[in-house]
Design a protein around this motif. Structure first.
Motif, PDB file in Angstrom:
ATOM      1  N   GLN A  76      18.626 -13.109  -8.599  1.00 52.20           N
ATOM      2  CA  GLN A  76      18.473 -14.047  -9.703  1.00 52.20           C
ATOM      3  C   GLN A  76      17.882 -13.234 -10.851  1.00 52.20           C
ATOM      4  N   GLY A 136      17.708 -16.159 -15.387  1.00 51.93           N
ATOM      5  CA  GLY A 136      18.126 -17.309 -14.585  1.00 51.93           C
ATOM      6  C   GLY A 136      19.539 -17.250 -14.018  1.00 51.93           C
ATOM      7  N   SER A 140       4.251 -11.710 -10.753  1.00 54.30           N
ATOM      8  CA  SER A 140       4.873 -12.881 -11.396  1.00 54.30           C
ATOM      9  C   SER A 140       4.602 -12.856 -12.892  1.00 54.30           C
ATOM     10  N   ASP A 197      10.653 -17.683  -6.034  1.00 55.20           N
ATOM     11  CA  ASP A 197      10.109 -19.050  -6.005  1.00 55.20           C
ATOM     12  C   ASP A 197       8.806 -19.156  -6.807  1.00 55.20           C
ATOM     13  N   SER A 205       9.440 -18.846 -10.628  1.00 53.18           N
ATOM     14  CA  SER A 205       9.904 -20.104 -11.229  1.00 53.18           C
ATOM     15  C   SER A 205       8.774 -21.105 -11.391  1.00 53.18           C
ATOM     16  N   GLN A 206       7.907 -21.194 -10.377  1.00 47.88           N
ATOM     17  CA  GLN A 206       6.766 -22.124 -10.466  1.00 47.88           C
ATOM     18  C   GLN A 206       5.865 -21.766 -11.637  1.00 47.88           C
ATOM     19  N   ARG A 252       6.602 -20.043 -14.348  1.00 48.35           N
ATOM     20  CA  ARG A 252       7.325 -20.327 -15.584  1.00 48.35           C
ATOM     21  C   ARG A 252       7.288 -21.835 -15.897  1.00 48.35           C
ATOM     22  N   ASP A 253       7.474 -22.679 -14.884  1.00 46.72           N
ATOM     23  CA  ASP A 253       7.479 -24.133 -15.089  1.00 46.72           C
ATOM     24  C   ASP A 253       6.103 -24.634 -15.532  1.00 46.72           C
TER      25      ASP A 253
END
Lengths: 293, 293
Positions: free
Chosen positions: A245, A249, B19, B172, B175-176, B178-179
């Motif tokens: 990925q 994204g 991250s 995973d 993404s968390q 970033r969110d």
């Protein structure tokens, strides 16, 4: 095959893989649980300076340094610490390929990948390790010279347990590693005492190559292991399955034509080589029976 | 409270917590997703030299260096790299405690502990972070000076995500993180535009001290986090619960008189300080409402 009389167990070939380091340190304080009646077991720390600094290595990866080129090199002032160390280890536990070499060496490793417990063996021709009941990963590419620390002994294997972060010791993995060594030493004891291990067939994974991370033009990696591949070591990866990925994204799919079995998925130590995982094939091997001469 | 106009997001205060490093690098290439209409967001890399080497720090922990002592020190030839860096960061995003300082700073971290996602805030008096909907860990001991990188801004918080090994990026957790930053920036946008956030009650964890590893007389640690405590961050630990397992196999129990809530259990970076976990209490806090002036 002759009975084994001298066995070495090495922890800390990589100085930040803690299960083997704390096990070896424990055995150096109290070697009782390593004792067997038919052979001697010597625990030792592979890379003391890297262990002290809690890093994989100081100058270069010790576990790639046991080749003829390094072992036969003459002392030089600017040579990496691990080259000096490899020659010393080769003197103590080898020399590699000689009659005086230790009969067997276990080398204890951890990975950040979800590989569970597996044995890393150079090839299926290493008969004794192939008889130890554990998933097996054959690491030697065709024509490649052996380069790992356990190659200085007459036979050997690396034990790989994960997932465990570098610099961390988890009690569960520590116990598993301790149990496997106990079991393997019991196996050698049985072999030495004449137990016959019959021939059998076994599936094992054989390395075919490595998968690199995609990179930006400046050389920085541009993608992560895909969440659907993360923690899926030794499971089938099929053509068109997602493997990466990107940080923006997008998905990147596996472009190969055949099913492979990835291992060392997202291993911390392989970022410096930009390797995302190791590609493996699953093969059936016929292993001959084993009995002492 | 005035509307916020300048917000900074820092990745790589610790150079092996990936991250935030890969997020900040991504935002430096493409800052689009950080854009909001009512304020400016500046991403930056906290400790470039540590990031380059993929280590926590080069000379000393940058995230303990933002005290008056270090920030007001005069240049010296032998001072650690991070002291120089802290003064530079203080000039750019502070000065700490001044009217010119940035309004808010997010600082992105990972831990090898199973802490999930949590916000690390100096105290419950930091009103704005207390309104962001996420588990909260209050790190400042009574009377202690703030020392973290986000303390140079007028307000701020550290985001802590785990478990993730050092030197590894998991899709995973990426993404968390970033969110959560997207959500927190949206929250600031709403605040700036006049949304009223009512008063509420919230449970949060407050640090009370640290638990050290047991050691041999020579200073080496002699035990691991007990398997029953491993991965149990923020869960109750009661008197007489097991906390350590020695390398010889004995259990060590928690000797305290009250229930505590451990965090940073088996964090890789705390071995050098011989800290096994942080002891926390759970408290209910009444948080006043929030509205811009």
């Amino acid at each position: 095959m002759w009975p084994l009389s001298c066995v070495a167990v090495c922890g800390g070939t990589h100085g930040n893989e803690m299960s083997g380091i704390y096990l070896a340190k424990h055995w150096l304080r109290d070697p009782m649980e390593l004792q067997r009646s038919s052979f001697a077991v010597t625990p030792f720390l592979g890379n003391p300076r890297a262990i002290e600094k809690c890093v994989r290595y100081v100058g270069q990866d010790l576990n790639r340094t046991f080749t003829t080129e390094f072992l036969s090199s003459t002392e030089a002032e600017d040579e990496p610490y691990e080259v000096v160390l490899a020659r010393e280890i080769n003197q103590t536990y080898g020399p590699k390929g000689s009659a005086q070499a230790f009969d067997f060496m276990f080398d204890l490793h951890n990975t950040t990948a979800s590989m569970g417990t597996c044995l890393i063996v150079d090839s299926e021709e290493s008969l004794l390790p192939m008889h130890i009941p554990c998933p097996i990963y054959l690491y030697k590419l065709p024509g490649e010279e052996t380069y790992s620390i356990n190659s200085v002994a007459k036979a050997g294997l690396a034990l790989e347990l994960g997932p465990q972060p570098q610099q961390v010791v988890r009690a569960d993995l520590f116990s598993q590693m301790r149990d496997i060594i106990a079991c393997a030493l019991d196996f050698i004891e049985l072999f030495n005492k004449g137990t016959v291990f019959p021939a059998f067939e076994i599936e094992a994974y054989k390395i075919t190559g490595r998968m690199d991370y995609p990179c930006y033009p400046d050389g920085e990696i541009s993608a992560m292991v895909h969440p659907k591949l993360q923690d899926k070591d030794f499971l089938p990866l099929n053509p068109r399955d997602p493997i990466f990925q990107t940080f923006s994204g997008e998905e990147i799919l596996y472009e190969g034509n055949t099913t492979i079995y990835p291992a060392f998925i997202n291993e911390a130590a392989y970022y410096e080589k930009k390797v995302a995982f190791v590609k493996m094939e699953k093969h059936m091997f016929s292993i001959p029976g084993l009995q002492r001469d």
